[in-house]
Scaffold this motif. Structure first.
Motif: not given
Length: 97
Positions: A32-36, A75-80, A82-87
């Motif tokens: 998920e992180y690599r996709a972001c 952009a990376y943090r915005d993607c995280l 949106r996906r509900g992942l931890g920053l």
């Protein structure tokens, strides 16, 4: 003594020396992180800024480099988010010098 030497390879195998991703936290190596990260690289603002870069001109790269890093982080943090992942990181974004 032999038992301790026999356990040494097992202990070293559990260390991060051999993991290959010692520079990143374990959570950030998940798909998920690599996709972001890929999404951030393909962000239209990042791509547009990259089109302005002139690698042979040092002053241009000195201006573009930090701006690109800020856009990539955003952009990376915005993607995280949106996906509900931890920053990643702490309170402030890490900026390379």
């Amino acid at each position: 003594m032999r038992a301790a030497l026999a356990l040494l390879p097992l202990l070293l195998a559990g260390c991060s020396w051999f993991s290959g991703s010692a520079d990143k936290p374990v959570a950030e190596t998940r798909p998920e992180y690599r996709a972001c990260q890929r999404e951030a690289e393909n962000n239209p603002e990042v791509v547009a800024l990259g089109a302005q870069s002139t690698p042979d001109w040092g002053l241009n790269m000195a201006r573009i480099g930090p701006q690109r890093q800020v856009l990539l982080n955003r952009a990376y943090r915005d993607c995280l988010r949106r996906r509900g992942l931890g920053l990643p990181g702490g309170v402030e974004t890490i900026r390379t010098r």
